[in-house]
Scaffold this motif. Structure first.
Motif, PDB file in Angstrom:
ATOM      1  N   UNK A   1     -48.272 -23.527  10.474  1.00  0.00           N
ATOM      2  CA  UNK A   1     -48.731 -22.881   9.247  1.00  0.00           C
ATOM      3  C   UNK A   1     -48.392 -21.407   9.376  1.00  0.00           C
ATOM      4  N   UNK A   2     -47.669 -20.885   8.406  1.00  0.00           N
ATOM      5  CA  UNK A   2     -47.339 -19.466   8.360  1.00  0.00           C
ATOM      6  C   UNK A   2     -48.250 -18.820   7.329  1.00  0.00           C
ATOM      7  N   UNK A   3     -48.999 -17.827   7.772  1.00  0.00           N
ATOM      8  CA  UNK A   3     -49.790 -17.046   6.831  1.00  0.00           C
ATOM      9  C   UNK A   3     -48.931 -15.849   6.455  1.00  0.00           C
ATOM     10  N   UNK A   4     -48.667 -15.716   5.185  1.00  0.00           N
ATOM     11  CA  UNK A   4     -47.769 -14.699   4.658  1.00  0.00           C
ATOM     12  C   UNK A   4     -48.484 -13.996   3.509  1.00  0.00           C
ATOM     13  N   UNK A   5     -48.172 -12.740   3.289  1.00  0.00           N
ATOM     14  CA  UNK A   5     -48.818 -12.008   2.195  1.00  0.00           C
ATOM     15  C   UNK A   5     -48.512 -12.638   0.839  1.00  0.00           C
ATOM     16  N   UNK A   6     -47.415 -13.401   0.774  1.00  0.00           N
ATOM     17  CA  UNK A   6     -47.019 -14.012  -0.487  1.00  0.00           C
ATOM     18  C   UNK A   6     -47.433 -15.473  -0.605  1.00  0.00           C
ATOM     19  N   UNK A   7     -48.201 -15.971   0.379  1.00  0.00           N
ATOM     20  CA  UNK A   7     -48.667 -17.351   0.351  1.00  0.00           C
ATOM     21  C   UNK A   7     -48.450 -18.033   1.684  1.00  0.00           C
ATOM     22  N   UNK A   8     -49.120 -19.154   1.866  1.00  0.00           N
ATOM     23  CA  UNK A   8     -48.994 -19.904   3.109  1.00  0.00           C
ATOM     24  C   UNK A   8     -47.838 -20.891   3.016  1.00  0.00           C
ATOM     25  N   UNK A   9     -47.203 -21.106   4.156  1.00  0.00           N
ATOM     26  CA  UNK A   9     -46.091 -22.042   4.240  1.00  0.00           C
ATOM     27  C   UNK A   9     -46.356 -22.985   5.413  1.00  0.00           C
ATOM     28  N   UNK A  10     -45.980 -24.244   5.245  1.00  0.00           N
ATOM     29  CA  UNK A  10     -46.114 -25.239   6.305  1.00  0.00           C
ATOM     30  C   UNK A  10     -44.711 -25.687   6.690  1.00  0.00           C
ATOM     31  N   UNK A  11     -44.413 -25.591   7.986  1.00  0.00           N
ATOM     32  CA  UNK A  11     -43.062 -25.875   8.451  1.00  0.00           C
ATOM     33  C   UNK A  11     -43.051 -26.949   9.525  1.00  0.00           C
ATOM     34  N   UNK A  12     -41.915 -27.578   9.667  1.00  0.00           N
ATOM     35  CA  UNK A  12     -41.704 -28.583  10.706  1.00  0.00           C
ATOM     36  C   UNK A  12     -41.495 -27.898  12.056  1.00  0.00           C
ATOM     37  N   UNK A  13     -40.953 -26.703  12.052  1.00  0.00           N
ATOM     38  CA  UNK A  13     -40.657 -25.969  13.286  1.00  0.00           C
ATOM     39  C   UNK A  13     -41.927 -25.537  14.003  1.00  0.00           C
ATOM     40  N   UNK A  14     -41.768 -25.206  15.288  1.00  0.00           N
ATOM     41  CA  UNK A  14     -42.885 -24.651  16.050  1.00  0.00           C
ATOM     42  C   UNK A  14     -42.883 -23.132  15.878  1.00  0.00           C
ATOM     43  N   UNK A  15     -43.995 -22.475  16.212  1.00  0.00           N
ATOM     44  CA  UNK A  15     -44.021 -21.010  16.122  1.00  0.00           C
ATOM     45  C   UNK A  15     -42.917 -20.341  16.953  1.00  0.00           C
ATOM     46  N   UNK A  16     -42.722 -20.812  18.175  1.00  0.00           N
ATOM     47  CA  UNK A  16     -41.698 -20.163  19.012  1.00  0.00           C
ATOM     48  C   UNK A  16     -40.288 -20.411  18.480  1.00  0.00           C
ATOM     49  N   UNK A  17     -40.048 -21.574  17.887  1.00  0.00           N
ATOM     50  CA  UNK A  17     -38.730 -21.814  17.276  1.00  0.00           C
ATOM     51  C   UNK A  17     -38.466 -20.786  16.176  1.00  0.00           C
ATOM     52  N   UNK A  18     -39.472 -20.529  15.371  1.00  0.00           N
ATOM     53  CA  UNK A  18     -39.324 -19.569  14.274  1.00  0.00           C
ATOM     54  C   UNK A  18     -39.079 -18.160  14.810  1.00  0.00           C
TER      55      UNK A  18
END
Length: 176
Positions: free
Chosen positions: A31-48
């Motif tokens: 889950x990415x918390x972003x100022x423009x909204x949350x995003x859910x990704x298949x990748x891991x945090x370290x991959x990103x």
């Protein structure tokens, strides 16, 4: 706004990225918390984070090694994803642990202790994130990241000065 991103969709760490939270879900891992909204990704945090470093002509391993060597930070190393864009992230735990969150320093407004082993991060936009991390550990990560930012800003200042001097002297500027 929440958005689940597929493998075809793309999300890149930017100045609006606030936190990367690992998720154990059948459809996504992050889950990415972003100022423009949350995003859910298949990748891991370290991959990103790896991808963000490569997109900025560096590598996660290179940035991590440089910070460890020059700043003598042995573990839970903050990563200067893009010093020019002021994007610095720090891990809450060892990056090898699944429950490691990554927090973008630039968005933190305040931190508070909830219990001996939990803390609350309040971001500049008012959002809050509860962490299973002691206040002491969180504060230590903030200090490490501040130290990292300070060191990189000194390097940037030196490069700016070098650039200015070379321009005045009419000397060619070589990249480092």
């Amino acid at each position: 706004m929440e958005k689940v991103l597929t493998e075809q969709d793309h999300y890149e760490i930017s100045r609006s990225t606030m936190a990367l939270i690992p998720y154990n879900h059948s459809l996504y891992n992050l889950k990415v918390i972003d100022t423009e909204g949350d995003h859910y990704l298949i990748k891991s945090p370290t991959q990103l984070i790896h991808e963000a470093c490569v997109a900025r002509a560096s590598t996660y391993d290179g940035r991590r090694k440089a910070v460890k060597m020059h700043l003598h930070i042995p573990k839970k190393v903050p990563i200067p994803v893009s010093p020019i864009e002021n994007i610095y992230v720090f891990p809450t735990h060892s990056p090898d642990q699944f429950h490691c969150h990554w927090i973008a320093y630039r968005h933190i407004h305040d931190i508070h202790s909830l219990t001996n082993q939990t803390s609350l991060v309040t971001f500049k936009n008012g959002r809050q994130l509860k962490l299973n991390l002691s206040y002491y550990s969180l504060e230590k990560q903030l200090h490490r990241t501040t130290y990292c930012m300070s060191s990189y800003s000194k390097i940037d200042e030196c490069l700016t000065l070098l650039h200015t001097l070379c321009n005045k002297l009419g000397a060619p500027i070589t990249t480092i």
